[in-house]
Design an enzyme around this catalytic site. Structure first.
Site, PDB file in Angstrom:
ATOM      1  N   ASP A   1      30.196  72.827  19.622  1.00 50.38           N
ATOM      2  CA  ASP A   1      30.111  72.275  20.977  1.00 50.38           C
ATOM      3  C   ASP A   1      28.742  71.590  21.070  1.00 50.38           C
ATOM      4  O   ASP A   1      27.718  72.257  21.129  1.00 50.38           O
ATOM      5  CB  ASP A   1      30.233  73.419  21.992  1.00 50.38           C
ATOM      6  CG  ASP A   1      30.020  72.953  23.431  1.00 50.38           C
ATOM      7  OD1 ASP A   1      29.774  71.753  23.653  1.00 50.38           O
ATOM      8  OD2 ASP A   1      30.101  73.809  24.337  1.00 50.38           O
TER       9      ASP A   1
ATOM     10  N   LYS B   1      26.157  64.605  29.716  1.00 51.99           N
ATOM     11  CA  LYS B   1      24.748  64.921  29.475  1.00 51.99           C
ATOM     12  C   LYS B   1      24.064  63.820  28.686  1.00 51.99           C
ATOM     13  O   LYS B   1      23.075  63.262  29.133  1.00 51.99           O
ATOM     14  CB  LYS B   1      24.610  66.267  28.776  1.00 51.99           C
ATOM     15  CG  LYS B   1      24.765  67.430  29.746  1.00 51.99           C
ATOM     16  CD  LYS B   1      25.837  68.378  29.384  1.00 51.99           C
ATOM     17  CE  LYS B   1      26.060  69.407  30.478  1.00 51.99           C
ATOM     18  NZ  LYS B   1      27.132  70.336  30.124  1.00 51.99           N
TER      19      LYS B   1
ATOM     20  N   TRP C   1      27.346  79.240  27.182  1.00 49.80           N
ATOM     21  CA  TRP C   1      28.458  78.370  26.801  1.00 49.80           C
ATOM     22  C   TRP C   1      29.227  78.930  25.629  1.00 49.80           C
ATOM     23  O   TRP C   1      30.459  78.859  25.585  1.00 49.80           O
ATOM     24  CB  TRP C   1      27.987  76.940  26.539  1.00 49.80           C
ATOM     25  CG  TRP C   1      27.603  76.257  27.823  1.00 49.80           C
ATOM     26  CD1 TRP C   1      26.354  75.844  28.190  1.00 49.80           C
ATOM     27  CD2 TRP C   1      28.466  75.919  28.928  1.00 49.80           C
ATOM     28  NE1 TRP C   1      26.391  75.282  29.451  1.00 49.80           N
ATOM     29  CE2 TRP C   1      27.657  75.321  29.920  1.00 49.80           C
ATOM     30  CE3 TRP C   1      29.825  76.088  29.171  1.00 49.80           C
ATOM     31  CZ2 TRP C   1      28.188  74.876  31.143  1.00 49.80           C
ATOM     32  CZ3 TRP C   1      30.351  75.650  30.380  1.00 49.80           C
ATOM     33  CH2 TRP C   1      29.535  75.051  31.353  1.00 49.80           C
TER      34      TRP C   1
HETATM   35  C1  LIG Z   1      28.031  71.260  30.230  1.00 45.32           C
HETATM   36  C2  LIG Z   1      28.497  72.006  29.048  1.00 45.32           C
HETATM   37  C3  LIG Z   1      29.836  72.394  28.884  1.00 45.32           C
HETATM   38  C4  LIG Z   1      30.889  72.157  29.965  1.00 45.32           C
HETATM   39  O1  LIG Z   1      31.286  70.861  29.950  1.00 45.32           O
HETATM   40  P1  LIG Z   1      32.461  70.351  30.928  1.00 45.32           P
HETATM   41  O2  LIG Z   1      32.609  68.941  30.471  1.00 45.32           O
HETATM   42  O3  LIG Z   1      31.944  70.498  32.329  1.00 45.32           O
HETATM   43  O4  LIG Z   1      33.657  71.172  30.692  1.00 45.32           O
HETATM   44  C5  LIG Z   1      30.199  73.040  27.736  1.00 45.32           C
HETATM   45  N1  LIG Z   1      29.306  73.302  26.772  1.00 45.32           N
HETATM   46  C6  LIG Z   1      28.007  72.959  26.893  1.00 45.32           C
HETATM   47  C7  LIG Z   1      27.062  73.277  25.784  1.00 45.32           C
HETATM   48  C8  LIG Z   1      27.562  72.297  28.034  1.00 45.32           C
HETATM   49  O5  LIG Z   1      26.275  71.963  28.147  1.00 45.32           O
END
Ligand SMILES: *Cc1c(COP(=O)(O)O)cnc(C)c1O
Length: 362
Positions: A173, A197, A103
């Protein structure tokens, strides 16, 4: 009672059963309105209340001061990969990235499309099995921000402490570990997370951004891509993902009912330890992917010595009611995602299954 799977999906992921049931109760007729929340104007008093209360709950639970905006946006965390550099990376500045895995890599790729970037630290040489030491992070001159991925969902690693970047805004993030543990928000310039999540269903992205940072966007940036647009309009500039925000509201109340983030962190630790113990006590039958000092409390990644056995593990687990244990295609192996809503019971069942599988195949 309906038959609930042992859901270890990586995202979208398990939601608390209580939350789903509450949503079900209010699905057709929201508090006597004669319609669902999805069918209402986003300018209605009822929706405005959901919008405001959800922000307030998040502020309260995470101790977010008035120095920050709390925004509900769309486009997922993946849109944020481009949006924060568009807003914060001026032409004479450098966006710095700590490279921890898949990511972080995606965030960097988007940053490169917008401006100058630099790698502040990286564990790529270790196959991203660990988080770089905080002392190894080098912040370049002219840095506009330092970006980290607090939890690498695919590799199963997690920052155990956060770097002190002094005057340079730290951007995180937190898609896969937001609200899984207490965090000192004041250390950050900005935090963002797709909801699917730990926060609710997909469709809404939470952005927590320091007010001064939300005011520095270039004048040429399109309206919808500016943080100040959403800040000025209380996340109601255009039609918001109202049902998703409503679900986040219920999830936040559920966290509150558990005693808040600190309590949830305790529950998470106990849950995840069941699985890490099953790995550590297997005498090498199961091998954790992440270095022990970087292990994630949200995504447990592990392998068995043969891919044949890994396939068999997944197949047999599915027959016994487990879902989502296959590792991400990019790293292979096995992964159990143990987000807030995954029950202790699910983790206990997995630990037992792992021991049993080993007994039969070890
Ligand atoms: C799932 C995830 C993403 C992507 O998220 P989207 O909402 O599908 O764009 C980005 N960063 C991390 C750490 C993730 O687990």
């Amino acid at each position: 009672m309906t038959n609930r799977a042992y859901n270890f999906n990586a995202g979208p992921a398990a939601l608390p059963l209580e939350v789903l049931q509450q949503a079900q109760e209010q699905f057709v007729d929201y508090h006597g309105a004669g319609m669902s929340i999805m069918e209402m104007s986003h300018r209605s008093a009822a929706y405005e209340q959901v919008n405001n209360e959800t922000q307030a709950l998040l502020r309260e639970m995470y101790g977010i001061s008035d120095n920050y905006h709390v925004l509900f946006l769309q486009g997922g965390a993946s849109t944020q990969f481009a949006m924060f550099p568009m807003n914060l990376l001026a032409p004479d500045r450098v966006g710095a990235y700590v490279m921890t895995g898949s990511w972080a890599d995606k965030a960097l790729k988007e940053g490169k499309l917008i401006g100058e970037t630099a790698i502040a630290a990286s564990s790529e040489a270790d196959e991203y099995r660990r988080i770089p030491a905080l002392s190894d992070i080098v912040i370049p001159e002219r840095a506009a921000y330092v970006h980290i991925t607090s939890n690498e969902t695919i590799e199963g690693t997690q920052f155990q402490a956060f770097p002190d970047t002094k005057d340079v805004p730290l951007i995180a993030d937190m898609s896969s570990d937001i609200l899984s543990r207490p965090v000192d928000i004041n250390k950050f310039g900005m935090i963002y997370a797709g909801a699917q999540k730990n926060l609710g269903p997909s469709g809404v992205t939470v952005v927590i951004i320091r007010k001064d940072l939300a005011e520095s966007s270039p004048k040429t940036l399109p309206t919808m891509l500016r943080y100040d647009t959403h800040a000025k309009n209380n996340s109601l500039y255009n039609t918001p993902p109202s049902f998703s925000v409503f679900m986040v509201n219920l999830v936040l109340k559920w966290i509150q009912s558990k005693g808040g983030v600190e309590q949830v962190a305790e529950l998470n630790r106990a849950k995840t330890n069941l699985i890490y113990n099953a790995i550590d006590q297997s005498g090498g039958f199961y091998k954790g992917f992440a270095h022990t000092d970087s292990r994630s409390m949200m995504n447990v990644t592990f392998r068995i010595h043969s891919e044949e056995l890994e396939k068999q593990f997944v197949k047999e687990s599915e027959q016994q009611g487990f879902v989502g244990l296959k590792g991400h295609r990019s790293v292979g192996g096995l992964r159990a995602s143990t987000y807030n809503a995954v029950t202790h019971e699910s983790c206990q069942a997995l630990a037992s299954f792992m021991a049993d599988f080993q007994k039969r195949n070890g």
